[in-house]
Design a protein around this motif. Sequence first.
Motif, mmCIF file in Angstrom:
data_model
loop_
_atom_site.group_PDB
_atom_site.id
_atom_site.type_symbol
_atom_site.label_atom_id
_atom_site.label_comp_id
_atom_site.label_asym_id
_atom_site.label_seq_id
_atom_site.Cartn_x
_atom_site.Cartn_y
_atom_site.Cartn_z
ATOM 1 N N ARG A 52 -33.678 8.088 -17.344
ATOM 2 C CA ARG A 52 -34.184 8.403 -18.702
ATOM 3 C C ARG A 52 -35.700 7.658 -18.756
ATOM 4 N NH1 ARG A 52 -32.276 11.865 -20.816
ATOM 5 N NH2 ARG A 52 -34.466 11.865 -21.473
ATOM 6 N N ASP A 56 -38.405 10.089 -19.859
ATOM 7 C CA ASP A 56 -38.987 9.971 -21.313
ATOM 8 C C ASP A 56 -40.417 9.551 -21.317
ATOM 9 O OD1 ASP A 56 -36.816 10.780 -22.473
ATOM 10 O OD2 ASP A 56 -35.950 8.913 -22.926
ATOM 11 N N SER A 495 -27.444 11.655 -19.986
ATOM 12 C CA SER A 495 -27.318 10.336 -20.467
ATOM 13 C C SER A 495 -25.906 9.947 -21.148
ATOM 14 C CB SER A 495 -28.228 10.245 -21.711
ATOM 15 O OG SER A 495 -28.305 9.006 -22.044
ATOM 16 N N PHE A 500 -29.696 8.565 -26.357
ATOM 17 C CA PHE A 500 -30.944 9.115 -25.877
ATOM 18 C C PHE A 500 -31.916 9.858 -26.980
ATOM 19 C CE2 PHE A 500 -28.090 12.665 -25.030
ATOM 20 C CZ PHE A 500 -28.893 13.789 -25.513
#
Lengths: 550, 391, 293
Positions: A52, A56, A495, A500
Motif C-alpha cells: 500500500r 499510494d 488490501s 484502503f
Amino acid sequence: MEKLPLGLALDLRKVVPYKTGSWRTQMPVHVMQTPPCTFSCPINNDIRGFLRILADKENFVDAWNILTRTNPLPAICGRVCPHPCEEGCNRRDLDYPLAINCAERAVGDYAIDKKLDHRKEHITPRQEKIAIVGSGPAGLSCAFHLAKRGFKVKIFEAEHQPGGMLRWGIPTFRLPREVLDYEINAILKLGIELECNVRVGVNIPMDQLTNEYKAVFLGMGASIGTRIEVPGDDAQGVYSGVEFLKEINSGKQIDLGKDVVIVGGGNTALDCARVAKRLGANTSIVYRRTRVEMPALSEEIDEALEERIMFRYHTNPTQILAEDGKVVGMLCVQMEMKEADASGRARPAAIAGSEKVIPADTIILATGQAVDYEGIELNKRDEKWISTDNYLQTSIPGVFAGGDAVLGLETVSAAIGQGLRAAQNIEDYIAGTLQNTLSRPPVVLSKDLNTIYYETQRRFSKQGLPVHERLKGMKEIYSNFEPEEIVKESDRCLSCGLCFQCNNCLMYCPDNAVNIISGTGKYTFDLDFCKGCGICSKECPCHYIHMTLE
Amino acid sequence: MLKQIEGSQAVADAVALCRPNVISAYPITPQTHIVEDLATIVAEGRLDTEFLNVESEFAAASVVLGASAAGARTYTATTSQGLLLMTEVLYCIAGMRLPIVLTCANRAISAPLSIWNDHQDSMSIRDSGWIQIHAENNQEAADLHFQAYKIAEKTFLPVMVCMDGFILTHAFEPVDIPDQDKVDDFLPAFRPRATVDPMYPRGLGLFADPRFYMEMRYIIHRAMEKSENTIKEVHEEFNKAFGRKSGGLLKTYKLENADVVIVAMGSVVGTIKDTIDLLEEKGKSVGLLQICSFRPFPRKQVYQLLKDKENIVVVEKALSLGRGGILGSDVRWSFPRTEQTDRKISNFVAGLGGRDITTDDLAAMVERVEKEHVEFDFLGLNRDLILERDL
Amino acid sequence: MMKTAVEFDKKNLLASGHRACGGCAQALACRMVLDAAGKNTIACVATGCLEVFSGPYPDPSWRIPFLHSLFENSAAVAAGVEVAYRALKKAPVNVLAMGGDGSTADIGFQCISGMFERGHNVLYVCYDNEAYMNTGVQRSSFTPFGAKTTTTPAGNRFHKKDLPQLAVVHGVPYVATATVDDYHDLQRKVKTALSIHGPKYLHVYAPCPLGWGHAGDMSIAISRLAKETCLFPVYEIKDGKLVSVVKIPVKKPVEEYLKVQGRFRHLFKKGVPTTEVELIQEIANQNIERFNL
C-alpha cells in the motif's frame, strides 16, 4: 420551549438533528484482519502494508522499513523465496495473484541501491548478551531481531564468511553475492559482533556459551550433504549436492566432464543441474517420481527446462558404474507409481527388468542434508533434526534453535521466520514470560471480499535473460525491475482485511454516519446516527467492516 | 383616471398597478378576461412581471405558491371549477402563510355545468384559511386588489377578492384607475418573512406531528380573526389615500331604524339598495347590512349592528346542500344563542347558476318575511320544473 | 485498484437524523444529488417517503432551502420558484424538483409535463422505488411487471411507464437515468444536468428494503443487479440523442435480480421460475436491444 415559526418555516441552520442511532440493533466495527499473504508467509511479513505504501505513496523507503520490521533480508527473499504468499493471495480468484515476490525484491534492491540502513534510533540498549550459532538466514534473522530489541548479540560462524546456505548453497545466478553481502552487512551494522571460523562444539564448547550468554540461538542449518546409498558411490566424480555447490560457490574449479547426472528433485538438485549446465556440461536430472511430486519450485523447474536440462522421471539409480575408480555412468531402473505413501506422494516402485545405463562423467547426489551435531548434545526429532518446544527452545534451557536444523529442509523465509520467533521468545524468556502467545486475527478469505469493486489487471511478469545469455556464465537471470511497474503492481493489492480509503462506507451510508478523521484518512462511525443497516459492511471491498449485535 | 371599462379589465389594470412579480393562471375553466387582459398589459411592456400561462388551475396555484415562497408578489385568478381544482393548493398556501392574492370571479359549479354567477365556488373553500372579501361593483373590485395585497402582506394570509362572474367581470362601468405613484405610496414593496434562499436556508412546508399540527391551525385561525383589524385599518388608509369607501368589513344602507334588515354580499347589494329605495317610497323601512369580509366573518360587528333588529333576512347566492344557507348560518351564529330565538332571522338562497334576482323578487321576499319567519327557502324557484319523484 | 476513482461530492446537504428506514436508497440518492448540486440549490419536494423522513418539524435533515407543498405539484412549485428568481432578478440558483415514482409518473405527471413544456430551468429528479412506499407499498405506474404490492397481491400485470422517454418527447434537452451504486455517474449527471439551461429529467433507481423485501444492506447490491440484468438501463439523452449508455459486458439472468427480493418471490415455485420470469427476461432483452447494452 422553542416557539413555532410563522408557517412552520424553519431556519435550517438551527436544526438539532434527531438521533437515529437509537434504532440500531447491530453496529459496524472496524476489524483489521490478517490478509492471506501474511498468513501464508512464514515470516508473516506485512505484505499488505508495504504494497500500500508503494501503491499510494510510491515510497520505497517506507516500504523497506515496513518489510524489514519482520524480514531483514528482502532482496534475498525477493530472489530465492518460493513465495507462498502469492499462493495465498486472494487475487487469484479475481485474475492472478499479485507478484509479491518481485515487489519485495524491488524494495530490497532499492535499499541496496540507495544504501539504506536499518534504523537504530528507537533501540534501547540492554546488557544481556545473546549468542547466535550460525549466520544463515535463521541466525541472521534472530540476531537482527534481538539487536533491534537492544540485546548484545554475537554470531559464531563456522565458515570464513557469513551467510550459511545463502552463500554456500545458492548459486550466484540466483543470488548475486553483492546482494547477500549488503543485507548481511546491514544487519551487522546494528552492532552485532560476528566471529567467523569458529565451530561451536569444536572450537568453543556449548557450555561456555550457555554460561557466558543469557541465551543461545542455534541456527547452524543442515550443512552436511547426505547421499542415498548407491553401490559404487565411492567412485571419483561423485559429489553430494551440498558439497558440489559449496565447492563451486567457494570459487573452486571442478572438472565435470561431458555428462553430468544429478539425482534428486529438490531445489539443491536443480541448482546443481543449472550450475553444471552453465559450466558447459550435458546435464540431466534423475528423479524417481514425476514433476508433480518434485519438491523444487515450479518456477525453477521451468527455468531449468528452458535451459535445456533433461529430466528423467520415474528413474532411480541402482548402481554407479566406474572405470579406473572414475565415474563413467549410472545404472538406473524405471519406476512406476503406486498408491501414496506416508508423505502423501505416490510411492514409486521399480519395474523389473527395466535397467539401463545413463552415461555420466560426474554424478551429483542431491538427495538430502543433515545437521552437523559435532560437540553439541541435545534432544533430536527423528534422530535428525533438533527437537524444540513451542517456543523453539531446545532440551537445553535457554538454548533456542531454528532454521533447517529444526525444520528439516525448508525455505529461506521459513528460517527467517523462525529466527524472528526465536528472538521474540528469547526476549520473553529473559523477561520470564515465555508462556505468553499472541493471538492472530482471523484470515480474510476471498469469499469475504466484495470483489465487484476491484478491477482485473495484468500481472507484472519479470523478463529474464534469453537462455543463451544465461548459460554463458553465472550472471543473474533477472535484472532489477522498473519502480513504476512495481508501483503499478502493488496497486493490485486488494488490501484484504484493512481499509484502503476507497470511500465506499462514506459514500454509501444513507445516514451520513461515517466520517473521515481529518488528516488521517481514517473513518469513524457516528453511532448517534448509524441505523445499523449494514451497507457499509456489505459494500466494504476488503472486509474491514463487520456488523456486530449491540 | 375614470375609464369606461369591463370589470375584468379594471381588475387587470388594478393588479398591474400592484406590480406583482409573478402572475400565473389557467384562464379556462371557465375563462376570465382578467388574465387575458394582464397578458396584454405584460406583452405591451406596461408591467415587468413573469407571466406564466400554465396547464391547469392546480398548476397555477402551485406556481404562485412556489414563487411566493421564493419571495415574489404573486397573483392568480380563477373561478368555479378552476377554484375547486386549486383547492388542495389553496389550503396549502394558507397553511404556509403565503400572502398570495387571487381573484375569484364567482360562478356556479358543476353539475350541471353552468358558467353563470353565484357564490358556491368561493363558499366551498371558505374554511381554507383564505381571507375572502367580496366586491359590490367594479370600482370596489379594482380597489379591493390594492387593499388585498396590503392585507395579505401584513397578515401573511392569502386574500381572495371575490367579484361576481359575468355580472361584474363582464359588465362595462366607469371605473377610476388610480395613478401608479398613488398605488405605490399606498402599497409598499413586498417584504417576505421566510423564503427559500440558499443564503438563509429554510425549510418550508415541513410536516408536523400531533405535537404541533393543532397549534399551527390555531395560529392561522387566530390570525384570521385578528385580520379583521387589518382589513379595517387598510380600508381606512385606503379611504384616506383615495377618497373612496371601498372594502372594509361591513357596509350598511339605511340600516338605522329599519324594520327589516337584508343581509347580503356581492353585486346583488346594488339591486337590494334599489329595492330598499322602492320600498321606502311605499313607506316601508328596510335596511341593508352588506358583508364585505366573509372570511374573517365580522361576527361582533354584525351583532352590534343587528342586535336591535327584530326582522332579519339573509339573501345569499350559495347553498350548503343538505344544510341550507351558509351566510344565513353565519349571521345566526353572530348572535348569542339566547338572543337567536328573540328575533326572526330568515334565510333565502337566490340567484344560483346566474338566475336573475330582481327588485320584484326582493320586494316579495321582504313582504313575506314581514308576515312570517322563513327558516330557509329558495327565492325565485320554479317548482313547475320539478318532478315530484326526483325529490 | 478500485474500479472507480475516488472523486466525489460529500457535503451532507441531506444531513444525518432523517427517519428513512435503514438502508434506504432514496435517502442515499437524495444526498448524492444534493451534494452534487451544491449549496446554491433550492429543492422542491413532493409529498412521499423523502419528504416525510427528511422534513418533520422541528428537525428536518435538509441543509439547503427546502420547499414542500403537495404530493403532485413539486414540478409546478419549482417552476414558481424559478420564475420568482427570474422576476426578482436574484442571483441564479439551481432549482430542483423531486418526487418519488408515484408523484412523478402518476398523480404529478401533469405538472411535470407542464414544467417541461414551458421550458423551466428546473432539474426534476425522480427517485424510483417502483411503488407508493410511504403509504404501504401500493402499485404505481412505475411498478414493474410481476412485482407484488399491496394492491397487486398476485403480481403486477402492467408494464412500467417509460417516463424518461416521455421526457424526451417533451423536448427536454437532458434526460438521464442513474443508480445509487455508481455515485460518480449519478453525481456527474446531476452536474451535467445543472449545466444545461432548461428542463432536465433525472431518473434515479432507488431500491426500497421495506417495499421490495430485501435486507437493508442489499440496497446497493440490488441497484447494481438491476443494471447488470439489464432491467434498468442507465443512459443519458441530450437533445433527443442517446449520448451515453452504461454497457453491461456480462449480462446476468434476471433471476439473479428477482430471487433476492420478496416482491418477486411468488414468481418462483419451489425455486423454479414461472413463465412470468421469462417475460421479465424478455423485458431485459428488449432493453439490451434498444440501448445496445
